[in-house]
Write a protein that holds these residues in place. Sequence first.
Motif, PDB file in Angstrom:
ATOM      1  N   SER B 102       0.812  -1.405   0.213  1.00 25.58           N
ATOM      2  CA  SER B 102      -0.300   0.065   0.312  1.00 25.58           C
ATOM      3  C   SER B 102       0.600   0.981  -0.404  1.00 25.58           C
ATOM      4  O   SER B 102       2.190   1.304  -0.111  1.00 25.58           O
ATOM      5  CB  SER B 102      -0.734   0.184   1.465  1.00 25.58           C
ATOM      6  OG  SER B 102      -0.044   0.448   2.450  1.00 25.58           O
ATOM      7  N   MET B 103       0.749   2.013  -0.272  1.00 27.47           N
ATOM      8  CA  MET B 103       0.842   3.692  -0.137  1.00 27.47           C
ATOM      9  C   MET B 103       0.302   4.859   0.205  1.00 27.47           C
ATOM     10  O   MET B 103      -0.893   4.651   0.075  1.00 27.47           O
ATOM     11  CB  MET B 103       0.963   3.293  -2.028  1.00 27.47           C
ATOM     12  CG  MET B 103       2.331   5.182  -1.997  1.00 27.47           C
ATOM     13  SD  MET B 103       2.514   4.509  -3.851  1.00 27.47           S
ATOM     14  CE  MET B 103       3.463   6.296  -4.278  1.00 27.47           C
ATOM     15  N   PHE B 105      -0.080   8.990   0.457  1.00 31.08           N
ATOM     16  CA  PHE B 105       0.325   9.657  -0.795  1.00 31.08           C
ATOM     17  C   PHE B 105       0.636  11.093  -0.254  1.00 31.08           C
ATOM     18  O   PHE B 105       0.429  11.225   0.734  1.00 31.08           O
ATOM     19  CB  PHE B 105      -0.558  10.042  -1.876  1.00 31.08           C
ATOM     20  CG  PHE B 105      -0.744   8.070  -3.047  1.00 31.08           C
ATOM     21  CD1 PHE B 105      -0.192   8.678  -3.968  1.00 31.08           C
ATOM     22  CD2 PHE B 105      -1.987   7.901  -2.696  1.00 31.08           C
ATOM     23  CE1 PHE B 105      -0.419   7.699  -4.990  1.00 31.08           C
ATOM     24  CE2 PHE B 105      -1.743   6.119  -3.749  1.00 31.08           C
ATOM     25  CZ  PHE B 105      -1.026   6.689  -4.813  1.00 31.08           C
ATOM     26  N   GLN B 106       1.435  11.374  -0.842  1.00 30.31           N
ATOM     27  CA  GLN B 106       1.779  12.653  -0.230  1.00 30.31           C
ATOM     28  C   GLN B 106       0.477  13.575   0.337  1.00 30.31           C
ATOM     29  O   GLN B 106       0.569  14.431   1.535  1.00 30.31           O
ATOM     30  CB  GLN B 106       2.622  13.913  -1.799  1.00 30.31           C
ATOM     31  CG  GLN B 106       3.522  14.482  -0.509  1.00 30.31           C
ATOM     32  CD  GLN B 106       4.356  15.127  -1.775  1.00 30.31           C
ATOM     33  OE1 GLN B 106       4.832  15.467  -2.755  1.00 30.31           O
ATOM     34  NE2 GLN B 106       4.805  16.613  -1.508  1.00 30.31           N
ATOM     35  N   SER B 107      -0.617  13.833  -0.389  1.00 28.78           N
ATOM     36  CA  SER B 107      -1.550  14.660   0.347  1.00 28.78           C
ATOM     37  C   SER B 107      -3.185  13.911   0.876  1.00 28.78           C
ATOM     38  O   SER B 107      -3.060  14.163   1.394  1.00 28.78           O
ATOM     39  CB  SER B 107      -2.834  14.978  -1.553  1.00 28.78           C
ATOM     40  OG  SER B 107      -2.777  13.360  -2.268  1.00 28.78           O
ATOM     41  N   ALA B 109      -4.770  11.660  -0.415  1.00 26.67           N
ATOM     42  CA  ALA B 109      -5.596  11.299  -1.648  1.00 26.67           C
ATOM     43  C   ALA B 109      -7.033  10.484  -0.931  1.00 26.67           C
ATOM     44  O   ALA B 109      -7.073   9.023  -1.440  1.00 26.67           O
ATOM     45  CB  ALA B 109      -5.117  10.133  -1.913  1.00 26.67           C
ATOM     46  N   LEU B 110      -7.304  11.088   0.303  1.00 23.88           N
ATOM     47  CA  LEU B 110      -8.241  10.159   0.589  1.00 23.88           C
ATOM     48  C   LEU B 110      -9.602  10.597  -0.126  1.00 23.88           C
ATOM     49  O   LEU B 110      -9.829  12.019  -0.511  1.00 23.88           O
ATOM     50  CB  LEU B 110      -8.806  11.394   2.665  1.00 23.88           C
ATOM     51  CG  LEU B 110      -7.626  10.578   3.075  1.00 23.88           C
ATOM     52  CD1 LEU B 110      -7.913  11.547   4.555  1.00 23.88           C
ATOM     53  CD2 LEU B 110      -8.108   9.391   3.873  1.00 23.88           C
ATOM     54  N   PHE B 111     -10.492   9.950  -0.733  1.00 24.89           N
ATOM     55  CA  PHE B 111     -11.622   9.940  -0.391  1.00 24.89           C
ATOM     56  C   PHE B 111     -12.834  11.646  -0.319  1.00 24.89           C
ATOM     57  O   PHE B 111     -12.789  11.201   0.517  1.00 24.89           O
ATOM     58  CB  PHE B 111     -12.591   8.839  -1.367  1.00 24.89           C
ATOM     59  CG  PHE B 111     -11.511   7.777  -1.922  1.00 24.89           C
ATOM     60  CD1 PHE B 111     -10.675   8.209  -2.451  1.00 24.89           C
ATOM     61  CD2 PHE B 111     -11.599   6.825  -1.386  1.00 24.89           C
ATOM     62  CE1 PHE B 111     -10.444   7.509  -3.646  1.00 24.89           C
ATOM     63  CE2 PHE B 111     -10.406   5.591  -1.616  1.00 24.89           C
ATOM     64  CZ  PHE B 111     -10.418   5.637  -2.905  1.00 24.89           C
ATOM     65  N   THR B 112     -13.010  12.622  -1.047  1.00 22.44           N
ATOM     66  CA  THR B 112     -12.776  13.618   0.200  1.00 22.44           C
ATOM     67  C   THR B 112     -14.765  13.345  -0.589  1.00 22.44           C
ATOM     68  O   THR B 112     -15.833  14.338   0.514  1.00 22.44           O
ATOM     69  CB  THR B 112     -12.850  15.030  -1.269  1.00 22.44           C
ATOM     70  OG1 THR B 112     -13.229  14.208  -2.423  1.00 22.44           O
ATOM     71  CG2 THR B 112     -11.823  14.892  -1.085  1.00 22.44           C
ATOM     72  N   ASP B 113     -15.259  12.319  -0.705  1.00 20.88           N
ATOM     73  CA  ASP B 113     -16.499  12.356  -0.936  1.00 20.88           C
ATOM     74  C   ASP B 113     -16.989  11.050   0.425  1.00 20.88           C
ATOM     75  O   ASP B 113     -18.168  10.710   0.291  1.00 20.88           O
ATOM     76  CB  ASP B 113     -17.632  11.601  -2.158  1.00 20.88           C
ATOM     77  CG  ASP B 113     -16.736  10.301  -2.127  1.00 20.88           C
ATOM     78  OD1 ASP B 113     -16.031  10.000  -2.533  1.00 20.88           O
ATOM     79  OD2 ASP B 113     -17.373  10.204  -3.234  1.00 20.88           O
ATOM     80  N   MET B 114     -16.130  10.793   1.263  1.00 22.47           N
ATOM     81  CA  MET B 114     -16.668   9.619   2.345  1.00 22.47           C
ATOM     82  C   MET B 114     -16.213  10.223   4.015  1.00 22.47           C
ATOM     83  O   MET B 114     -15.349  11.302   3.468  1.00 22.47           O
ATOM     84  CB  MET B 114     -15.973   8.796   2.190  1.00 22.47           C
ATOM     85  CG  MET B 114     -16.466   7.575   0.644  1.00 22.47           C
ATOM     86  SD  MET B 114     -15.339   5.940   0.434  1.00 22.47           S
ATOM     87  CE  MET B 114     -15.613   5.973  -1.241  1.00 22.47           C
ATOM     88  N   PHE B 122     -13.197   1.513   3.217  1.00 23.95           N
ATOM     89  CA  PHE B 122     -12.859   1.081   1.987  1.00 23.95           C
ATOM     90  C   PHE B 122     -12.439  -0.703   1.420  1.00 23.95           C
ATOM     91  O   PHE B 122     -12.816  -0.984   0.797  1.00 23.95           O
ATOM     92  CB  PHE B 122     -12.540   2.266   1.295  1.00 23.95           C
ATOM     93  CG  PHE B 122     -12.155   1.991  -0.644  1.00 23.95           C
ATOM     94  CD1 PHE B 122     -13.673   2.918  -0.880  1.00 23.95           C
ATOM     95  CD2 PHE B 122     -11.379   1.927  -1.065  1.00 23.95           C
ATOM     96  CE1 PHE B 122     -13.263   2.437  -3.104  1.00 23.95           C
ATOM     97  CE2 PHE B 122     -11.230   2.318  -2.743  1.00 23.95           C
ATOM     98  CZ  PHE B 122     -13.126   1.886  -2.994  1.00 23.95           C
ATOM     99  N   ARG B 171      -5.652   3.235   6.707  1.00 19.49           N
ATOM    100  CA  ARG B 171      -6.259   3.087   5.039  1.00 19.49           C
ATOM    101  C   ARG B 171      -5.583   1.899   4.935  1.00 19.49           C
ATOM    102  O   ARG B 171      -5.298   1.094   4.369  1.00 19.49           O
ATOM    103  CB  ARG B 171      -7.254   4.581   4.874  1.00 19.49           C
ATOM    104  CG  ARG B 171      -7.624   3.526   3.347  1.00 19.49           C
ATOM    105  CD  ARG B 171      -8.362   4.514   2.213  1.00 19.49           C
ATOM    106  NE  ARG B 171      -7.293   5.302   1.439  1.00 19.49           N
ATOM    107  CZ  ARG B 171      -7.292   6.359   0.483  1.00 19.49           C
ATOM    108  NH1 ARG B 171      -8.575   6.881   0.504  1.00 19.49           N
ATOM    109  NH2 ARG B 171      -6.177   6.594  -0.141  1.00 19.49           N
ATOM    110  N   MET B 181       4.674   2.028   1.328  1.00 20.59           N
ATOM    111  CA  MET B 181       5.143   2.991   0.924  1.00 20.59           C
ATOM    112  C   MET B 181       4.951   4.014   1.073  1.00 20.59           C
ATOM    113  O   MET B 181       3.742   4.559   1.521  1.00 20.59           O
ATOM    114  CB  MET B 181       5.524   1.999  -1.200  1.00 20.59           C
ATOM    115  CG  MET B 181       6.032   1.361  -1.383  1.00 20.59           C
ATOM    116  SD  MET B 181       6.174   1.257  -3.069  1.00 20.59           S
ATOM    117  CE  MET B 181       4.048   0.917  -2.986  1.00 20.59           C
ATOM    118  N   ASP B 183       5.476   8.554   0.400  1.00 17.63           N
ATOM    119  CA  ASP B 183       5.956   9.365  -0.265  1.00 17.63           C
ATOM    120  C   ASP B 183       5.450  11.079   0.557  1.00 17.63           C
ATOM    121  O   ASP B 183       4.542  11.416   0.528  1.00 17.63           O
ATOM    122  CB  ASP B 183       4.574   9.442  -1.520  1.00 17.63           C
ATOM    123  CG  ASP B 183       4.947  10.664  -2.679  1.00 17.63           C
ATOM    124  OD1 ASP B 183       6.481  10.473  -2.689  1.00 17.63           O
ATOM    125  OD2 ASP B 183       4.648  11.092  -3.569  1.00 17.63           O
TER     126      ASP B 183
END
Lengths: 258, 284
Positions: B102-103, B105-107, B109-114, B122, B171, B181, B183
Amino acid sequence: MKFFQAIGANVIGKVTAIGRATYMLMGALLAFPRLKNIPLTIKQLHVVGVQSLLIIIVSGLFIGMVMALQGYTILVDYGAEGSLGPMVALSLLRELGPVVTALLFAGRAGSALTAEIGLMKATEQISSLEMMAVDPLRRIVAPRFWAGMISMPMLALIFSAVGILGGHLVGVDWLGVDVGSYWSIMQSTVEWGEDVVNGIIKSLVFALVVTWIAIFKGYDSIPTSEGISKATTETVVYSSLAVLGLDFVLTALMFGIE
Amino acid sequence: MLVLLVSLIFQGSINKIAMDHLVEIDNLTFRRADRIIYDGITLSIPKGKITAVMGPSGIGKTTLLRLIGGQLTPDEGDIQFDGDSIVAMSRKELYQARRRMSMLFQSGALFTDMTVFDNVAFPLREHTNLSEDLIATTVALKLQAVGLRGAAQLMPSELSGGMARRAALARAIALDPDLIMYDEPFAGQDPISMGVLVKLIRGLNDALDLTSVVVTHDVTEVLTIADYIYILADKRVIGEGTAQQIKESDSELVQQFLKGKADGPVPFHYPAPDLESTFFGGDK
C-alpha cells in the motif's frame, strides 16, 4: 516545414487521444459488472440526473411556451392554429428535446463530471485506487457513464413533456386554441416509432457522446488547476459541437431519406 | 543424490535471498519522454526494515514508488516483489500483488466524498467479505492505532494536514499489507505532526511486521528512523548504508545533501551561457 510538422503532430495527438478514449471506454464497459457498484451508479444517477431536473424542467417549459407563441402567430394567418399541438410536440420530440437536453446536460452535468474526475486525479485519489488494487475504470468511470446513459433519455422525455404542457399553457390557456384540437390532432399525428423512438435513439447517442467526452476529458486532464479548467471548457465545447453535428447526421438518416 | 543436494542448497539460497529482501530493483532504467530519470539503478528493500530513499526534489523519488507499485513500466531492468517480477505480471497478477502493498500519498488522497470511517473501511469492503460489524471493529482498531478513533465521522475536508495523513495511514494499513510506501510523509508538517508521523512509521513497522519504504528529503527525521538509507541523485544511487555509514560518507554529493549546502556538486546556478558573454558579449 514547421507548419506541416505542427499539423502532423496535431493530427497524431488527436488520433492517439481518440485511441486512449476508446481504450478507457472499453475498459469501463467490458469490466465485469459487480453488485457492489450498483449503489455507486444510483448515487451518480442522483448527481447527474436528478440534480439536472430543475434546469431541464424550467428550460422545457419556456421553450414550449415560446414555440407555442411563435407557432401561433404564423399558423393563425392560415387559420391552421389547430395544428399548434402537433407542431409543438413534433419539434420537441424529434429535435429540441434531445438536442437542448444534451446541450444543457453538457453544461450542467458534463462539466461537473470533468472537474470532479480531474480533481480526483490531481489529489491522487485515482492513483490511490490503483494502488489499492481497485480498478478506477470500474469504480469511477463505469458508474458515471451508465448514469449518463440512463438519465439523458429520461431527461429528454421529461423536457419534451414539460414543453408540450408549456405549449398548452400559452396556446390553449392564453391564446385560445381549442383544447380538443390541441390534444387530438397531436395524438393522431405523433407516431410512436417515427417520432418518439427516434427521439430516444438520438438522445441515447448524445448521452454516449457527451458522457464519454466529459469522463475522458477529466480522466485525461493535466492535473493542475490550469489543466482542469481547460478540460472543463473543452468538455462543453466539444460535446456541444458533437451534439449539433451528430444531430444533423441522425436527422438526415431518420427523416431525410425516404 | 549429489545433484539433489546441490539443487536443494541452491534452492535454499534463492529462498534466502527472497526472504531477506521484499523488493529487488535490478539495473532499472526509466525514461520520461526523452529525459532519463533512472539510468541502471540497483537497490533492494530489506524485509521488516524501514528503508529510506532520499534525494533532491525533482529526481523522481515518487516515480520509484510508482515503478514498484507497477503504475509505471521501466524501459529496462527488472523489479521483483517477493520474488515475482512486477514488470512481467499480467494485470490480474499485478492487482493481486497490490493487495499486499500500500502507498501513503503525499496529499493523503482520501476520498473526499466519504467520512474518515468509510475511507478506512473502503479497502475492506472492496476486497473482503467481512460483515459490517467486523468492518466497524477493524476500522476502529486501525483508527485507534493512528489516534483518530474520535474523528471517524469527520469528512476529510474537516481534518488538518497531519490528521489527513494519519487517516490515510489508517486506510493504508487496513488490509495488513506486507509493504507500505510513504511518499514524502513529512512534507509540509509542523514539528508535532512530524514527531507523530515518525513515531507511527516506526511503531507500525515493528508492531505489524511491515516493510516500509520512506521517500523523503527530510534528512534529520530519516536519520533517526531509517534502518537503511539510499541516496539518489544524478539518475543513480550515490550513497547507501545505515545512518551512521551515510553520515561518515566521503562523497561530496552526499555531504552536500546532508548538510544542505547551497553550492557543490549540485550547482546553485541552472546551466546558462557564461556570465561574460551574457553581460558584455555584445550579441543579444
